[in-house]
Design a protein around this motif. Structure first.
Motif, mmCIF file in Angstrom:
data_model
loop_
_atom_site.group_PDB
_atom_site.id
_atom_site.type_symbol
_atom_site.label_atom_id
_atom_site.label_comp_id
_atom_site.label_asym_id
_atom_site.label_seq_id
_atom_site.Cartn_x
_atom_site.Cartn_y
_atom_site.Cartn_z
ATOM 1 N N UNK A 47 55.004 -1.818 14.609
ATOM 2 C CA UNK A 47 55.558 -1.195 15.805
ATOM 3 C C UNK A 47 54.721 -1.528 17.032
ATOM 4 N N UNK A 48 53.414 -1.423 16.882
ATOM 5 C CA UNK A 48 52.499 -1.817 17.944
ATOM 6 C C UNK A 48 51.095 -1.896 17.367
ATOM 7 N N UNK A 49 50.281 -2.748 17.929
ATOM 8 C CA UNK A 49 48.896 -2.845 17.471
ATOM 9 C C UNK A 49 48.105 -1.632 17.957
ATOM 10 N N UNK A 50 47.031 -1.305 17.250
ATOM 11 C CA UNK A 50 46.222 -0.148 17.644
ATOM 12 C C UNK A 50 45.577 -0.394 19.003
ATOM 13 N N UNK A 51 45.010 -1.574 19.182
ATOM 14 C CA UNK A 51 44.403 -1.953 20.454
ATOM 15 C C UNK A 51 45.232 -3.066 21.078
ATOM 16 N N UNK A 52 45.292 -3.126 22.394
ATOM 17 C CA UNK A 52 46.120 -4.145 23.047
ATOM 18 C C UNK A 52 45.494 -5.527 22.931
ATOM 19 N N UNK A 53 46.324 -6.573 22.961
ATOM 20 C CA UNK A 53 45.777 -7.933 22.873
ATOM 21 C C UNK A 53 45.113 -8.418 24.157
ATOM 22 N N UNK A 235 42.671 6.923 25.840
ATOM 23 C CA UNK A 235 43.816 6.432 26.618
ATOM 24 C C UNK A 235 43.463 5.146 27.363
ATOM 25 N N UNK A 236 42.306 5.125 27.990
ATOM 26 C CA UNK A 236 41.919 3.968 28.789
ATOM 27 C C UNK A 236 41.650 2.736 27.926
ATOM 28 N N UNK A 237 40.921 2.928 26.833
ATOM 29 C CA UNK A 237 40.540 1.780 26.012
ATOM 30 C C UNK A 237 41.705 1.244 25.176
ATOM 31 N N UNK A 238 42.763 2.031 25.000
ATOM 32 C CA UNK A 238 43.931 1.536 24.271
ATOM 33 C C UNK A 238 45.025 1.045 25.215
ATOM 34 N N UNK A 239 44.784 1.119 26.513
ATOM 35 C CA UNK A 239 45.788 0.735 27.500
ATOM 36 C C UNK A 239 45.763 -0.770 27.754
ATOM 37 N N UNK A 240 46.925 -1.440 27.736
ATOM 38 C CA UNK A 240 46.937 -2.888 27.960
ATOM 39 C C UNK A 240 46.777 -3.300 29.418
ATOM 40 N N UNK A 312 50.642 3.710 23.699
ATOM 41 C CA UNK A 312 49.378 3.799 22.946
ATOM 42 C C UNK A 312 48.557 5.020 23.351
ATOM 43 N N UNK A 313 48.564 5.334 24.650
ATOM 44 C CA UNK A 313 47.772 6.475 25.113
ATOM 45 C C UNK A 313 48.312 7.780 24.544
ATOM 46 N N UNK A 314 49.615 7.835 24.319
ATOM 47 C CA UNK A 314 50.226 9.024 23.727
ATOM 48 C C UNK A 314 49.837 9.130 22.256
ATOM 49 N N UNK A 315 49.976 8.021 21.568
ATOM 50 C CA UNK A 315 49.707 7.994 20.128
ATOM 51 C C UNK A 315 48.235 8.225 19.821
ATOM 52 N N UNK A 316 47.352 7.751 20.693
ATOM 53 C CA UNK A 316 45.918 7.818 20.408
ATOM 54 C C UNK A 316 45.216 9.055 20.915
ATOM 55 N N UNK A 317 45.900 9.883 21.713
ATOM 56 C CA UNK A 317 45.226 11.050 22.291
ATOM 57 C C UNK A 317 44.982 12.118 21.224
ATOM 58 N N UNK A 318 43.745 12.562 21.041
ATOM 59 C CA UNK A 318 43.448 13.555 20.001
ATOM 60 C C UNK A 318 43.946 14.964 20.325
ATOM 61 N N UNK A 319 44.314 15.204 21.595
ATOM 62 C CA UNK A 319 44.817 16.536 21.956
ATOM 63 C C UNK A 319 46.267 16.474 22.438
ATOM 64 N N UNK A 320 46.954 15.368 22.095
ATOM 65 C CA UNK A 320 48.387 15.221 22.350
ATOM 66 C C UNK A 320 48.782 15.307 23.823
ATOM 67 N N UNK A 321 47.918 14.796 24.694
ATOM 68 C CA UNK A 321 48.347 14.657 26.089
ATOM 69 C C UNK A 321 49.335 13.503 26.157
ATOM 70 N N UNK A 322 50.368 13.670 26.955
ATOM 71 C CA UNK A 322 51.471 12.713 26.996
ATOM 72 C C UNK A 322 51.715 12.294 28.441
ATOM 73 N N UNK A 323 51.526 11.019 28.732
ATOM 74 C CA UNK A 323 51.662 10.560 30.116
ATOM 75 C C UNK A 323 53.085 10.718 30.623
ATOM 76 N N UNK A 324 54.059 10.752 29.720
ATOM 77 C CA UNK A 324 55.448 10.994 30.132
ATOM 78 C C UNK A 324 55.588 12.395 30.714
#
Length: 338
Positions: A47-53, A235-240, A312-324
């Motif tokens: 579906x998507x890589x854990x870290x961006x390419x 969020x920042x480190x997983x953002x492409x 990715x930032x949504x999926x990786x956030x440990x406290x379920x913050x959602x940029x949407x």
């Protein structure tokens, strides 16, 4: 036009003799981009890589140069070593993100040679999304699961074969080494049309967010947005599209190196001055900066929103913050009109 996966796999393996081939591979339960020696290693249905390419063009940690001091003489050595690279399986959101990074690392006054030497020597084979994750919202960012922007070739998975679309001259040149193509059947063409017309299941309205944020710097909305945030920077480190970095000198006696390392505006030390003053010492100001940069400052400076809806930032956030939800909050915030 299409190519069978068997024939493509043979061509892929042959490419490794001439290129460094980077592809999505499964590693410790996650998918990430690594050097692949064989097509059998490649994960295609992810579906998507854990870290961006983006790290393939803008490494998380890189030595820019090294130097040796001998008395008053200083010898400097450039550490950049770039070979021809094929990036396979890049999702449309990540390919689009690379176009946004291009705007960061090149402008009227400056061109980053470290980024662009890698960029210019890379061929991007995009892979359209046949499946959509619930955290994806790329269509809201003007992209689609089969968007060709940023790719040199775009593949659509048809089961036993790939639909092949040539986007650039780089892609056309590489295609010559992949083998002869065949015509699509009516059923395969229908599948291609379905993938190209698919939309993400998640929607968010960004049509007026830039203009809204122009008047929201001192808005009370920022007082509560940050409350759950741990400041972990996932969020920042997983953002492409995030591209903040730090430059440091690593020196031992008379030898040293200049190193570039990813940093993030969400980190409390990112804006710490040498004087000890920190203009963004609170999470409130750092979250405001994240939203303002992606949806306002970057638009004014570069003409695009600095978000591709990869989730990715949504999926990786440990406290379920959602940029949407943060975007929706901006849309609903009350703004005093002058």
């Amino acid at each position: 036009m299409k190519i069978s996966k068997e024939k493509f796999g043979q061509s892929f393996d042959a490419l490794t003799a001439e290129y460094q081939v980077i592809a999505p591979v499964s590693e410790a339960g996650a998918v990430n981009f690594k050097a692949a020696k064989s097509f059998s290693e490649v994960k295609q249905d992810y579906l998507n890589s854990k870290l961006p390419p983006k790290s393939l063009l803008f490494p998380q940690h890189e030595k820019l140069l090294s130097y040796v001091k001998d008395g008053k003489d200083i010898t400097v050595k450039n550490e950049l070593k770039v070979g021809k690279t094929v990036l396979f399986g890049i999702r449309p959101c990540d390919a689009k993100a690379m176009l946004l990074l291009d705007k960061v690392f090149k402008n009227d006054q400056y061109r980053d040679p470290y980024y662009f030497d890698r960029r210019d020597n890379s061929v991007i084979i995009g892979l359209a999304c046949n499946k959509i994750a619930p955290t994806c919202f790329c269509s809201s960012m003007g992209i689609s699961p089969a968007c060709s922007e940023g790719s040199d070739l775009l593949l659509i998975d048809l089961g036993d074969s790939y639909n092949v679309e040539v986007i650039t001259e780089k892609g056309k040149e590489l295609l010559a080494s992949l083998g002869e193509l065949a015509e699509l059947s009516a059923q395969e063409q229908a599948l291609v049309d379905t993938v190209k017309s698919a939309q993400t299941t998640s929607k968010v309205d960004v049509s007026t967010i830039t203009a809204k944020l122009d008047k929201m710097f001192d808005n009370s909305y920022w007082d509560t947005l940050h409350e759950k945030c741990l400041g972990c920077n996932a969020c920042s480190f997983s953002c492409p599209t995030c591209h903040c970095f730090d430059i440091s000198e690593e020196v031992i006696k008379n030898e040293g190196s200049r190193v570039r390392t990813w940093d993030a505006c969400m980190a409390p030390l990112f804006t710490l001055h040498g004087s000890g003053h920190n203009p963004r010492d609170k999470k409130k100001s750092r979250w405001r900066q994240r939203m303002m940069h992606k949806f306002n400052y970057f638009v004014h400076n570069n003409g695009d929103i600095a978000c591709v809806g990869c989730g990715r930032c949504i999926k990786g956030c440990p406290v379920n913050m959602d940029i949407r939800q943060a975007i929706d909050g901006v849309n609903k915030a009350e703004v005093v009109v002058d």
